[in-house]
Design an enzyme around this catalytic site. Structure first.
Site, PDB file in Angstrom:
ATOM      1  N   HIS A   1       8.294  -5.858  -7.299  1.00  0.00           N
ATOM      2  CA  HIS A   1       6.985  -5.297  -7.669  1.00  0.00           C
ATOM      3  C   HIS A   1       6.774  -4.015  -6.872  1.00  0.00           C
ATOM      4  O   HIS A   1       6.893  -4.007  -5.660  1.00  0.00           O
ATOM      5  CB  HIS A   1       5.884  -6.319  -7.369  1.00  0.00           C
ATOM      6  CG  HIS A   1       4.567  -6.019  -8.033  1.00  0.00           C
ATOM      7  ND1 HIS A   1       3.920  -4.804  -7.890  1.00  0.00           N
ATOM      8  CD2 HIS A   1       3.774  -6.772  -8.836  1.00  0.00           C
ATOM      9  CE1 HIS A   1       2.788  -4.845  -8.593  1.00  0.00           C
ATOM     10  NE2 HIS A   1       2.677  -6.019  -9.181  1.00  0.00           N
TER      11      HIS A   1
ATOM     12  N   ARG B   1       0.820  -1.209   0.000  1.00  0.00           N
ATOM     13  CA  ARG B   1       0.000   0.000   0.000  1.00  0.00           C
ATOM     14  C   ARG B   1       0.859   1.267   0.000  1.00  0.00           C
ATOM     15  O   ARG B   1       0.343   2.375   0.152  1.00  0.00           O
ATOM     16  CB  ARG B   1      -0.940   0.017   1.210  1.00  0.00           C
ATOM     17  CG  ARG B   1      -1.834  -1.182   1.224  1.00  0.00           C
ATOM     18  CD  ARG B   1      -3.085  -0.977   2.036  1.00  0.00           C
ATOM     19  NE  ARG B   1      -4.008  -2.068   1.811  1.00  0.00           N
ATOM     20  CZ  ARG B   1      -4.811  -2.163   0.753  1.00  0.00           C
ATOM     21  NH1 ARG B   1      -4.827  -1.220  -0.163  1.00  0.00           N
ATOM     22  NH2 ARG B   1      -5.602  -3.196   0.624  1.00  0.00           N
TER      23      ARG B   1
ATOM     24  N   HIS C   1      -7.461 -13.112  -9.282  1.00  0.00           N
ATOM     25  CA  HIS C   1      -6.611 -14.267  -9.567  1.00  0.00           C
ATOM     26  C   HIS C   1      -7.218 -15.531  -8.966  1.00  0.00           C
ATOM     27  O   HIS C   1      -7.819 -15.486  -7.903  1.00  0.00           O
ATOM     28  CB  HIS C   1      -5.211 -14.060  -8.977  1.00  0.00           C
ATOM     29  CG  HIS C   1      -4.522 -12.832  -9.477  1.00  0.00           C
ATOM     30  ND1 HIS C   1      -3.221 -12.533  -9.147  1.00  0.00           N
ATOM     31  CD2 HIS C   1      -4.930 -11.825 -10.283  1.00  0.00           C
ATOM     32  CE1 HIS C   1      -2.865 -11.400  -9.734  1.00  0.00           C
ATOM     33  NE2 HIS C   1      -3.891 -10.946 -10.416  1.00  0.00           N
TER      34      HIS C   1
ATOM     35  N   ASP D   1       0.608 -10.458 -17.535  1.00  0.00           N
ATOM     36  CA  ASP D   1      -0.110 -11.196 -16.496  1.00  0.00           C
ATOM     37  C   ASP D   1      -1.230 -11.974 -17.180  1.00  0.00           C
ATOM     38  O   ASP D   1      -2.101 -11.369 -17.822  1.00  0.00           O
ATOM     39  CB  ASP D   1      -0.656 -10.198 -15.461  1.00  0.00           C
ATOM     40  CG  ASP D   1      -1.307 -10.878 -14.270  1.00  0.00           C
ATOM     41  OD1 ASP D   1      -2.173 -11.746 -14.501  1.00  0.00           O
ATOM     42  OD2 ASP D   1      -0.975 -10.537 -13.129  1.00  0.00           O
TER      43      ASP D   1
ATOM     44  N   HIS E   1       2.314  -1.275 -11.982  1.00  0.00           N
ATOM     45  CA  HIS E   1       1.037  -1.087 -12.659  1.00  0.00           C
ATOM     46  C   HIS E   1       1.058   0.319 -13.238  1.00  0.00           C
ATOM     47  O   HIS E   1       1.270   1.276 -12.495  1.00  0.00           O
ATOM     48  CB  HIS E   1      -0.121  -1.235 -11.676  1.00  0.00           C
ATOM     49  CG  HIS E   1      -0.241  -2.606 -11.081  1.00  0.00           C
ATOM     50  ND1 HIS E   1      -1.217  -2.953 -10.185  1.00  0.00           N
ATOM     51  CD2 HIS E   1       0.511  -3.724 -11.272  1.00  0.00           C
ATOM     52  CE1 HIS E   1      -1.079  -4.235  -9.858  1.00  0.00           C
ATOM     53  NE2 HIS E   1      -0.030  -4.716 -10.487  1.00  0.00           N
TER      54      HIS E   1
ATOM     55  N   HIS F   1       3.470 -13.139 -15.381  1.00  0.00           N
ATOM     56  CA  HIS F   1       2.742 -13.545 -14.171  1.00  0.00           C
ATOM     57  C   HIS F   1       1.772 -14.639 -14.589  1.00  0.00           C
ATOM     58  O   HIS F   1       0.938 -14.418 -15.475  1.00  0.00           O
ATOM     59  CB  HIS F   1       1.941 -12.371 -13.592  1.00  0.00           C
ATOM     60  CG  HIS F   1       2.782 -11.340 -12.913  1.00  0.00           C
ATOM     61  ND1 HIS F   1       2.333 -10.061 -12.667  1.00  0.00           N
ATOM     62  CD2 HIS F   1       4.032 -11.409 -12.405  1.00  0.00           C
ATOM     63  CE1 HIS F   1       3.278  -9.383 -12.044  1.00  0.00           C
ATOM     64  NE2 HIS F   1       4.329 -10.170 -11.875  1.00  0.00           N
TER      65      HIS F   1
ATOM     66  N   GLU G   1       1.142 -15.700  -8.856  1.00  0.00           N
ATOM     67  CA  GLU G   1       0.545 -14.732  -7.913  1.00  0.00           C
ATOM     68  C   GLU G   1      -0.850 -15.229  -7.588  1.00  0.00           C
ATOM     69  O   GLU G   1      -1.823 -14.470  -7.591  1.00  0.00           O
ATOM     70  CB  GLU G   1       0.407 -13.352  -8.550  1.00  0.00           C
ATOM     71  CG  GLU G   1       1.672 -12.688  -9.010  1.00  0.00           C
ATOM     72  CD  GLU G   1       1.383 -11.362  -9.710  1.00  0.00           C
ATOM     73  OE1 GLU G   1       0.556 -11.346 -10.647  1.00  0.00           O
ATOM     74  OE2 GLU G   1       1.966 -10.360  -9.305  1.00  0.00           O
TER      75      GLU G   1
ATOM     76  N   ASP H   1      -9.928  -8.694 -12.815  1.00  0.00           N
ATOM     77  CA  ASP H   1      -8.680  -8.878 -12.073  1.00  0.00           C
ATOM     78  C   ASP H   1      -8.866  -9.585 -10.738  1.00  0.00           C
ATOM     79  O   ASP H   1      -8.613  -9.023  -9.681  1.00  0.00           O
ATOM     80  CB  ASP H   1      -7.975  -7.521 -11.863  1.00  0.00           C
ATOM     81  CG  ASP H   1      -6.571  -7.699 -11.276  1.00  0.00           C
ATOM     82  OD1 ASP H   1      -6.118  -8.858 -11.101  1.00  0.00           O
ATOM     83  OD2 ASP H   1      -5.931  -6.671 -10.981  1.00  0.00           O
TER      84      ASP H   1
ATOM     85  N   HIS I   1      -4.718 -10.988 -16.119  1.00  0.00           N
ATOM     86  CA  HIS I   1      -5.075  -9.652 -16.606  1.00  0.00           C
ATOM     87  C   HIS I   1      -5.371  -9.649 -18.107  1.00  0.00           C
ATOM     88  O   HIS I   1      -6.339  -9.027 -18.539  1.00  0.00           O
ATOM     89  CB  HIS I   1      -3.951  -8.657 -16.310  1.00  0.00           C
ATOM     90  CG  HIS I   1      -3.684  -8.465 -14.853  1.00  0.00           C
ATOM     91  ND1 HIS I   1      -2.692  -7.640 -14.380  1.00  0.00           N
ATOM     92  CD2 HIS I   1      -4.271  -9.001 -13.747  1.00  0.00           C
ATOM     93  CE1 HIS I   1      -2.674  -7.687 -13.054  1.00  0.00           C
ATOM     94  NE2 HIS I   1      -3.623  -8.505 -12.648  1.00  0.00           N
TER      95      HIS I   1
ATOM     96  N   GLU J   1       3.182  -3.543 -16.372  1.00  0.00           N
ATOM     97  CA  GLU J   1       2.368  -4.760 -16.331  1.00  0.00           C
ATOM     98  C   GLU J   1       1.117  -4.603 -17.189  1.00  0.00           C
ATOM     99  O   GLU J   1       0.473  -3.555 -17.176  1.00  0.00           O
ATOM    100  CB  GLU J   1       1.987  -5.084 -14.877  1.00  0.00           C
ATOM    101  CG  GLU J   1       1.205  -6.391 -14.768  1.00  0.00           C
ATOM    102  CD  GLU J   1       1.078  -6.910 -13.334  1.00  0.00           C
ATOM    103  OE1 GLU J   1       1.708  -6.340 -12.417  1.00  0.00           O
ATOM    104  OE2 GLU J   1       0.337  -7.894 -13.145  1.00  0.00           O
TER     105      GLU J   1
ATOM    106  N   TYR K   1       1.207  -1.439  -5.241  1.00  0.00           N
ATOM    107  CA  TYR K   1       0.195  -1.296  -6.294  1.00  0.00           C
ATOM    108  C   TYR K   1      -0.648  -0.041  -6.136  1.00  0.00           C
ATOM    109  O   TYR K   1      -1.487   0.252  -6.962  1.00  0.00           O
ATOM    110  CB  TYR K   1      -0.657  -2.553  -6.437  1.00  0.00           C
ATOM    111  CG  TYR K   1      -1.227  -3.115  -5.172  1.00  0.00           C
ATOM    112  CD1 TYR K   1      -2.227  -2.435  -4.494  1.00  0.00           C
ATOM    113  CD2 TYR K   1      -0.778  -4.329  -4.653  1.00  0.00           C
ATOM    114  CE1 TYR K   1      -2.756  -2.953  -3.328  1.00  0.00           C
ATOM    115  CE2 TYR K   1      -1.299  -4.850  -3.502  1.00  0.00           C
ATOM    116  CZ  TYR K   1      -2.294  -4.153  -2.835  1.00  0.00           C
ATOM    117  OH  TYR K   1      -2.809  -4.674  -1.686  1.00  0.00           O
TER     118      TYR K   1
HETATM  119 ZN    ZN Z   1      -3.899  -8.852 -10.728  1.00  0.00          ZN
HETATM  120 FE    FE Z   2       0.284  -9.536 -11.879  1.00  0.00          FE
HETATM  121 FE    FE Z   3       0.861  -6.633 -10.385  1.00  0.00          FE
END
Ligand code: ZN
Ligand code: FE
Ligand code: FE
Length: 276
Positions: A67, A37, A226, A176, A107, A211, A256, A224, A179, A142, A70
């Site tokens: 990464h 975060r 997963h 991904d 992202h 991913h 992920e 989105d 995604h 991504e 996000y």
């Molecule tokens: Zn995702």
């Molecule tokens: Fe991802």
């Molecule tokens: Fe990601």
């Protein structure tokens, strides 16, 4: 040699992640550079970085993927939020130089009503403000699901960002699977067409990591969420199709999926066993 791993917690440092991924059968891993975060990062532990580099060299870990948090949004309407994204990413990239030659994924951002063209401009402006010629990390955009006002769910948008980046050899793409499925690219039934389109629009040489996630939602859902491998709309064969494709099989693959370590271990074992 298949490069496969999963997302790991970075709380105990690089050397710990190295041992952890090897202990569950992988040879690469992804981690958040700081609290997902946002928030502050721990001071760089140089001893840990050196210990990891040693361990990696001896244990066949030749690439890792960081990464970004996000919540960073380089194309927010709000200048202070864009500035925070810029400063955080620069700090992350400076830290990455202690484990040089690796990948950093982010992202692209959400344009929040400004329109996708403004979003593309602002994301490119951010990259132009922070990338430097001597950096040894490749920064990856991504591919996104297209939830809300996310930029980067169409290959054309990613291409438009890269087109505006000055130091083009510092940027690439992380695909991904969840995604792209949710964005409407049919990697299950038309993988050849999707990769052909990727190659025409962006260039497959830009693709640096994948991913591998199944999706809780059907093609084009823009959601989105997963799913574990084999339990979603992509399926184990769909994931393996991506992992075995001649144009992709050399890339590093990262799970992920909604799992703890034992679940990741089982998915890594399954995919390694089936991958030919
Ligand atoms: Zn995702
Ligand atoms: Fe991802
Ligand atoms: Fe990601």
């Amino acid at each position: 040699m298949l490069k496969i791993g999963c997302h790991l917690s970075a709380s105990k440092g690089y050397a710990h992640m190295g041992r952890e991924i090897v202990s569950i059968g992988g040879n690469t891993f992804q981690f958040f550079t700081r609290n997902p975060r946002g928030g502050s990062a721990k001071a760089v532990d140089e001893k840990d970085c050196l210990a990891f580099r040693d361990y990696a060299a001896q244990n066949g870990i030749d690439i890792i993927l960081a990464h970004a948090p996000y919540t960073l949004n380089g194309c927010s309407k709000d200048e202070s939020i864009r500035d925070f994204a810029r400063r955080t990413m620069l700090d992350d990239l400076q830290r990455m130089e202690y484990v040089p030659g690796n990948l950093y994924n982010f992202h692209p951002g959400s344009h929040v009503g400004q329109g996708v063209d403004v979003g593309i401009e602002q994301i490119a402006d951010m990259l132009n403000a922070i990338l430097w010629p001597e950096m040894q990390t490749t920064v990856l955009l991504e591919t996104m699901a297209g939830k809300g006002s996310e930029v980067g769910s169409r290959f054309e948008e990613l291409r438009a960002i890269i087109d505006r980046v000055e130091l083009k050899d510092k940027v690439g793409i992380c695909m991904d699977t969840c995604h792209v499925n949710d964005a409407g690219y049919d990697i299950v039934n038309h993988l050849e067409d999707v990769l052909g389109e990727f190659d025409r629009v962006i260039g497959l040489d830009r693709l640096k990591a994948v991913h591998i996630n199944d999706s809780k939602n059907p093609l084009g859902a823009h959601k989105d969420r997963h799913e574990k491998i084999g339990l979603g709309y992509i399926g184990t064969e769909g994931i393996l199709g991506v992992m075995q494709h001649p144009a992709l099989r050399h890339l590093p693959f990262y799970l992920e999926t909604p799992n703890e370590l034992d679940g990741y271990q089982a998915e890594i074992a399954l995919l390694k066993e089936k991958w030919v």
